[in-house]
Motif scaffolding. Structure first.
Motif, PDB file in Angstrom:
ATOM      1  N   SER B  46       0.836  -1.199   0.000  1.00 22.48           N
ATOM      2  CA  SER B  46       0.000   0.000   0.000  1.00 22.48           C
ATOM      3  C   SER B  46       0.874   1.253   0.000  1.00 22.48           C
ATOM      4  N   LEU B  47       1.970   1.188   0.736  1.00 20.09           N
ATOM      5  CA  LEU B  47       2.871   2.342   0.763  1.00 20.09           C
ATOM      6  C   LEU B  47       3.427   2.621  -0.633  1.00 20.09           C
ATOM      7  N   ALA B  48       3.819   1.528  -1.304  1.00 16.37           N
ATOM      8  CA  ALA B  48       4.364   1.694  -2.653  1.00 16.37           C
ATOM      9  C   ALA B  48       3.331   2.342  -3.563  1.00 16.37           C
ATOM     10  N   PHE B  49       2.092   1.901  -3.435  1.00 17.89           N
ATOM     11  CA  PHE B  49       1.033   2.448  -4.267  1.00 17.89           C
ATOM     12  C   PHE B  49       0.834   3.936  -3.985  1.00 17.89           C
ATOM     13  N   ILE B  50       0.862   4.275  -2.701  1.00 19.13           N
ATOM     14  CA  ILE B  50       0.660   5.683  -2.333  1.00 19.13           C
ATOM     15  C   ILE B  50       1.808   6.540  -2.869  1.00 19.13           C
ATOM     16  N   VAL B  51       3.024   6.048  -2.731  1.00 20.14           N
ATOM     17  CA  VAL B  51       4.175   6.793  -3.244  1.00 20.14           C
ATOM     18  C   VAL B  51       4.044   6.985  -4.751  1.00 20.14           C
ATOM     19  N   ALA B 283     -10.221   5.136  -9.610  1.00 13.82           N
ATOM     20  CA  ALA B 283      -9.076   5.822  -9.012  1.00 13.82           C
ATOM     21  C   ALA B 283      -9.363   6.143  -7.549  1.00 13.82           C
ATOM     22  N   ILE B 284     -10.575   6.621  -7.283  1.00 15.61           N
ATOM     23  CA  ILE B 284     -10.940   6.949  -5.904  1.00 15.61           C
ATOM     24  C   ILE B 284     -10.886   5.690  -5.037  1.00 15.61           C
ATOM     25  N   ILE B 285     -11.535   4.628  -5.507  1.00 16.59           N
ATOM     26  CA  ILE B 285     -11.622   3.417  -4.692  1.00 16.59           C
ATOM     27  C   ILE B 285     -10.235   2.841  -4.410  1.00 16.59           C
ATOM     28  N   MET B 286      -9.402   2.765  -5.459  1.00 17.95           N
ATOM     29  CA  MET B 286      -8.078   2.182  -5.251  1.00 17.95           C
ATOM     30  C   MET B 286      -7.234   3.017  -4.293  1.00 17.95           C
ATOM     31  N   THR B 287      -7.309   4.315  -4.451  1.00 13.05           N
ATOM     32  CA  THR B 287      -6.525   5.183  -3.570  1.00 13.05           C
ATOM     33  C   THR B 287      -7.012   5.088  -2.128  1.00 13.05           C
ATOM     34  N   VAL B 288      -8.327   5.153  -1.965  1.00 14.47           N
ATOM     35  CA  VAL B 288      -8.884   5.066  -0.618  1.00 14.47           C
ATOM     36  C   VAL B 288      -8.513   3.731   0.012  1.00 14.47           C
ATOM     37  N   LEU B 289      -8.616   2.677  -0.793  1.00 13.68           N
ATOM     38  CA  LEU B 289      -8.266   1.356  -0.310  1.00 13.68           C
ATOM     39  C   LEU B 289      -6.801   1.328   0.138  1.00 13.68           C
ATOM     40  N   ALA B 290      -5.926   1.914  -0.678  1.00 11.87           N
ATOM     41  CA  ALA B 290      -4.503   1.922  -0.330  1.00 11.87           C
ATOM     42  C   ALA B 290      -4.282   2.637   0.998  1.00 11.87           C
TER      43      ALA B 290
ATOM     44  N   PHE C 139     -15.534  -2.632   0.520  1.00  8.93           N
ATOM     45  CA  PHE C 139     -16.813  -1.925   0.605  1.00  8.93           C
ATOM     46  C   PHE C 139     -16.650  -0.607   1.346  1.00  8.93           C
ATOM     47  N   TYR C 140     -15.859  -0.670   2.405  1.00  9.34           N
ATOM     48  CA  TYR C 140     -15.644   0.523   3.205  1.00  9.34           C
ATOM     49  C   TYR C 140     -14.962   1.611   2.389  1.00  9.34           C
ATOM     50  N   SER C 141     -14.184   1.222   1.397  1.00 10.97           N
ATOM     51  CA  SER C 141     -13.423   2.196   0.619  1.00 10.97           C
ATOM     52  C   SER C 141     -14.194   2.760  -0.571  1.00 10.97           C
ATOM     53  N   ILE C 142     -15.384   2.250  -0.810  1.00 14.66           N
ATOM     54  CA  ILE C 142     -16.172   2.770  -1.930  1.00 14.66           C
ATOM     55  C   ILE C 142     -16.960   3.989  -1.459  1.00 14.66           C
ATOM     56  N   PRO C 143     -16.902   5.090  -2.213  1.00 15.12           N
ATOM     57  CA  PRO C 143     -17.711   6.253  -1.822  1.00 15.12           C
ATOM     58  C   PRO C 143     -19.189   5.870  -1.755  1.00 15.12           C
TER      59      PRO C 143
END
Lengths: 456, 313, 322
Positions: B46-51, B283-290, C139-143
């Motif tokens: 996740s850190l790598a992805f964020i960087v 993009a939002i979901i992947m970033t938030v997930l990371a 799921f938690y990460s989906i807006p």
């Protein structure tokens, strides 16, 4: 029938009605004395057909007209409709304490008197070609006996105004504010029973959800489908599209006077050359096609193309970016460096364009205009204003310099009430696009057509 | 650094703060299980992805094939599906979606990070003051905090931004930041209270070390770790929040590209021009997930016993 | 116990008062008022001024506030100019709808969260544990609005199993039997409630799992295990009961995010509750109604956490003694 709409009516009490849904409901619940025919002729009374009044006659001097109310007309509560109701309706439409939205448009009317219980006489201050229209179109007849006990200033907050007792072919069945509004056929109506039994307006704020409801059969009617999505409707078995010409047009308006001193010209738009240059930098045809696909039509002046008298021979400024640049150069607005925002005496060619968020087409035009003007060195800031409402900057204009916004489009009768200036800002300028829901006509400012303009 | 002893079960927290509602957070993302073995992997990925994201945001002008706001051909190139020339397609104004997405990373990430930086700073300061001063001041400050926590943040944000719109980006960051620090200060205060009870703090105090110095030398270092974790999770939440505001049309101002505003441009026509909304959404979901994975993994790596901590949406 | 309850109730009252103050000023200080909008452009300035005077919008802010607090104290939340109704009436109408949505979602998220958490604790360290964690985290990460929109498109349109928004069948609802009406509302409730539940289930599951793992090594569990009670039984009967307690607190605490989530979800699903009304009120600069909904939301949150605390106190022997 279920109609899907994005927002509820604020009120259905005719003097206060202003939104689309309120208007639609009011047209079913209440009657005017006479109706405009399909040819939309608003001059004189030839173009009108009887509604609540089954006939009318003019006085010899043409300064008054006597309306004979259909003797079979009944209010939804069973009481007969009387001439005194007409007088009362005129009174509440004009009483400043009621705060009607149309008072300024019926100022040509002097008074209304009652000749007998079924004859009301409307008196005019002066002769005007649209005198008949002024009264008949603007004033819906409401029942005096229902409202007479409520002080006029409390009508705005009274629950009685939400009962919708009128004389129309439908009566109000139920209204869950913000959720649904239902009208049912008035079976004993003097104009006969309507073809539909029930009509329900249901409020669906999300455009995607509204379309989904239409397509899965939850809703029967949706007024506006974006051109991009039409093929979804076309490919569905249950729904079909029905294009109809709109009486609306759009334009870009410039604020011609200084924000602080209405007697001085605007520092940017006061110059005719600049306005011409900005107009010429806009590719109206491409923008129209971008937003409305093949449904939009270029307008040639401040009138919808659907009207019979729309003049398509008028000369329009050409789309010519280079000429626009040359014009700006000669007006003193020069680029400090290639591609930079133009300046004149240290002031940048920068202004804001106000748009309502609620209208996707107008927002789209804003984004397109912004980019096209950037290419000639003008910086446009988009102010997207929430909903149907105005900002403080706008109020400043309205309250402090009302002259700037006085316009009378009654010559384009019928669309007059549709013009909602949407706009501008203390440091500058205005863009002004009337409210519309259905697209076909559209126009972007031709020089000198700032409706907001104080200059002729 | 001595491992912080954190009050874990709510009952103990009740005792520590005197208030059940002092339990920190409601929205705790589930963590990676079997932490000891797996955590480092998740952490590093996740850190790598964020960087990588940050690098993309930083070098967007070099990476993007077009300028993000350039309307290429409003008639001919309107809403083109993904193709070789435009890998992610174009939007309704014929702008290259890939370029907008790359530039959008800048706005989305910087809004989120700056807002969280702001709320972490304010929250830490508030929590430190309340926890250190204690007594009546603390009680008043905590009641105030309760009130702030009880206002539905989303509702208030939307009301504020809509009524004051249009709001410049700086103000947007400030408004998001200033409504997001309550949880952090709660966390910090609990930490301060527990640190102050510990032997070395008591000893330092007994030795006459000035209070500020104790806070600076002993309390702050202990506090920073959980704050950092909370901030990481906070960034994830603010990205979602910013997207939500943009979805309502009151986030970043047009034509500025943020992931939320690109999504807004496409959300109406999802059924036909799906690519406009899909890519920024991913993009939002992947970033938030990371950020969520990073935050939880980090927390578990630093402190396997802690259960709570984080940030509510 | 009684003193604790009294103190908690008192605190909640103060919180509500503070919420009222903060939201009033933050909202009223914004530019414009209900009478400055385009729809009533034709309204002449004198009428506008008179209306402002009638509803007190022309007075100094502090005076407006005093008036407002006085009214609120008497149970009057002001007048909604966009709906032409009293704010109190509007909220009484729509609050139950939001509460219905929220409580069903809360219950769902509780059930999903506890079940998944227990399952994870039971299978700790296995692929199932990991997968469930990842799914919930995803799921938690989906807006929220995106999840809602996807659910609506997928199950309301592409595979139309459920109605695409609204709370009842607009045409037929009034003509249904009582059972039919309940079924009708339930069908409309499914998608928004599940969407809302999924957003908070992740937190509960994680909490539940960790709480269980904390409890499992404890003595009474060991005793049970020694007695030969099966692992599944241990988790279900002994550990779960103990670990449920903290989850109660968590439920109270998840209210603010539920209220926020409900805002977007009500908008997408046209669920005519508080969030939906608030969105319309904001668009209309209907200050009283905006303030009213924010305050009502604050009260819901405050009451929810109060309730959770009291429940917790009732269940916790240490607090019961006080």
């Amino acid at each position: 029938m279920a109609i899907s709409v994005p927002a509820d009516a604020a009120t259905i009490f005719p003097p206060h009605v202003f939104d689309q849904v309120g208007r639609a409901v009011q047209d079913q619940l209440f009657d005017r004395l006479a109706d405009i025919s399909d040819d939309l002729n608003t001059i004189g009374d030839k173009g009108f057909k009887p509604r609540l009044a089954d006939r009318w006659e003019w006085s010899r001097d043409s300064l008054s007209v006597a309306f004979h109310i259909n003797p079979r007309a009944r209010w939804h509560d069973g009481q007969p409709v009387r001439a005194s109701d007409v007088r009362y309706s005129y009174r509440i439409f004009t009483d400043p304490k009621v705060g009607s939205n149309v008072t300024s448009e019926i100022s040509t009317i002097d008074s209304v008197s009652v000749r007998d219980s079924l004859t009301a006489v409307v008196w005019y201050k002066q002769k005007r070609p649209e005198a008949f229209y002024d009264f008949v179109y603007q004033i819906y007849i409401v029942p005096e006996h229902v409202y007479k006990d409520i002080p006029p200033e409390q009508l705005r907050t009274s629950d009685v105004t939400r009962k919708g007792i009128g004389s129309g072919q439908f009566r109000l069945a139920r209204w869950d504010a913000g959720q649904r509004l239902e009208i049912v056929a008035d079976t004993a109506n003097y104009r006969g029973r309507p073809k539909l039994d029930r009509v329900v307006w249901s409020m669906v704020p999300d455009a995607g959800a509204a379309l989904a409801q239409l397509l899965n059969g939850q809703a029967d009617f949706l007024e506006f489908v974006p051109p991009d999505q039409l093929r979804l409707v076309d490919s569905s078995k249950a729904d079909r599209t029905l294009p109809y010409p709109s009486l609306q047009y759009a334009f870009l308006g410039f604020n011609l006077v200084d924000a602080k001193d209405a007697t001085r010209p605007h520092s940017i738009f006061g110059d005719r050359q600049v306005r011409r240059a900005l107009s010429m930098a806009l590719d109206r045809k491409a923008m129209l096609q971008n937003v409305y696909g093949t449904f939009g039509r270029m307008s040639y002046g401040p009138f919808p193309r659907s009207l019979s008298y729309a003049d398509t021979t008028l000369h329009l400024l050409p789309y010519d970016v280079n000429a626009a640049k040359v014009l700006l150069d000669s007006a003193g607005w020069r680029e400090p460096s290639p591609g930079a925002v133009r300046q004149k005496n240290g002031r940048p060619l920068r202004f804001s364009l106000t748009l309502p968020l609620s209208s996707r087409p107008r927002v789209a035009f804003g984004v397109l205009i912004q980019e096209q003007l950037r290419r000639i060195g003008a910086q446009v800031d988009l102010d997207q204003v929430q909903g149907k409402y105005m900002r403080r900057a706008f109020q400043l204009q309205i309250d402090d310099a009302p002259a700037v916004w006085l316009y009378d489009l009654s010559t384009v009768a019928g669309i007059q009430r549709r013009i909602h200036p949407t706009v501008l800002r203390a440091d500058g300028w205005s863009i002004h696009l009337p409210d519309w829901t259905i697209p076909p006509n559209e126009r972007i400012a031709r020089d000198r057509v700032g409706l907001g303009g104080a200059t002729p | 650094m001595q491992p912080p002893i954190r009050v874990s079960a709510p009952a103990e927290r009740l005792a520590a703060s005197g208030l059940a509602s002092a339990v920190t957070s409601a929205q705790i993302p589930p963590d990676e299980p079997a932490r000891a073995r797996r955590t480092p992997t998740a952490l590093w990925w996740s850190l790598a992805f964020i960087v990588l994201l940050c690098l993309i945001a930083l070098f967007a002008p070099l990476l993007a094939p077009y300028s993000p706001n350039e309307q290429l051909d409003i008639v001919g190139l309107k809403t083109r599906p993904p193709s070789f020339a435009h890998p992610l397609g174009t939007d309704q104004y014929s702008r290259d979606l890939l370029s907008r997405l790359l530039f959008g990373a800048r706005i989305s990430l910087s809004v989120a990070m700056l807002a969280v930086l702001l709320s972490a700073t304010v929250g830490t300061a508030y929590g430190l003051v309340a926890g250190y001063l204690g007594g009546r001041v603390d009680a008043i400050m905590m009641r105030l905090l309760d009130a702030c926590l009880s206002i539905p943040r989303v509702l208030l944000l939307v009301a504020l931004l809509a009524l004051w719109s249009p709001v410049p980006l700086g103000a947007l960051i400030a408004i998001i930041g200033f409504t997001g620090w309550f949880e952090v200060s709660r966390l910090v205060r609990a930490e301060v209270l527990s640190v102050m009870q510990r032997d070395y703090a008591l000893a330092a105090r007994a030795l006459g070390t000035p209070g500020l110095r104790i806070v600076w030398r002993h309390v702050l270092p202990n506090v920073l770790t959980p704050v950092f974790v909370a901030a990481t999770l906070g960034v994830a939440n603010v990205i979602i929040l910013e997207a939500g505001l943009s979805y309502l049309g009151i986030g970043a101002r047009a034509p500025t590209a943020s992931w939320g505003s690109i999504f807004f441009d496409g959300s109406d026509a999802f059924q036909t021009t799906w690519w406009i909304a899909l890519f920024p959404g991913l993009a939002i979901i992947m970033t938030v997930l990371a950020f969520n994975v990073f935050g939880t993994a980090l927390r578990d790596a630093l402190d396997p016993h802690q259960l709570a901590g984080g940030d509510a949406r | 116990m009684r003193r604790y309850v009294a103190a908690r109730v008192g605190q909640s009252l103060i919180v509500v008062l503070l919420v009222t103050t903060v939201s009033f000023f933050l909202i009223r200080l914004a530019p414009g008022d209900p009478f400055s909008f385009a729809g009533e452009m034709a309204m002449n300035p004198a009428v506008r001024d008179r209306l402002r005077a009638q509803f007190g919008y022309n007075r100094p802010m502090v005076e407006q506030f005093v008036l407002f607090v006085g009214n609120v104290a008497r149970g009057r939340l002001g007048y909604s100019h966009s709906m032409h109704r009293y704010v109190g009436d509007v909220i009484v109408d729509v609050l139950p709808r939001t509460l219905l949505l929220m409580s069903v979602a809360l219950l769902l998220s509780f059930v999903i969260g506890v079940a998944v958490g227990a399952l994870q604790a039971l299978r700790r360290g296995t692929w199932l544990d990991r997968m469930l964690s990842s799914v919930l985290l995803a799921f938690y990460s989906i807006p929220d609005f995106w999840l809602a929109l996807m659910a609506l498109l997928a199950l309301g349109y592409w595979v139309p199993i459920f109605p695409a928004g609204g709370m009842v069948d607009q045409i037929m609802h009034d003509y249904m039997s009582l059972g039919g009406r309940i079924r009708d509302v339930a069908a409309h409730l499914v998608l928004p409630a599940i969407t809302l539940a999924l957003l908070s289930a992740a937190g509960i599951a994680r909490y539940q799992r960790d709480a269980l793992l904390d409890v499992l090594p404890q003595d009474f569990v060991r005793t049970a295990r020694a007695k030969g009670v099966g692992e599944r039984m241990i988790v279900l009967k002994h550990a779960l009961r103990n670990a449920l307690l903290p989850v109660i607190t968590l439920l109270g605490l998840s209210l603010p995010s539920l209220v926020g989530g409900a805002f977007f979800i009500e908008k997408v699903f046209a669920w005519p509750g508080m969030g939906y009304v608030a969105a319309n009120a904001i668009a209309s600069r209907d200050y009283d109604l905006v303030t009213g909904t924010v305050i009502a939301g604050g009260i819901v949150v405050t009451l929810g956490s109060l309730l959770a605390d009291l429940l917790y106190a009732a269940a916790d022997p240490r607090l019961r003694a006080r």
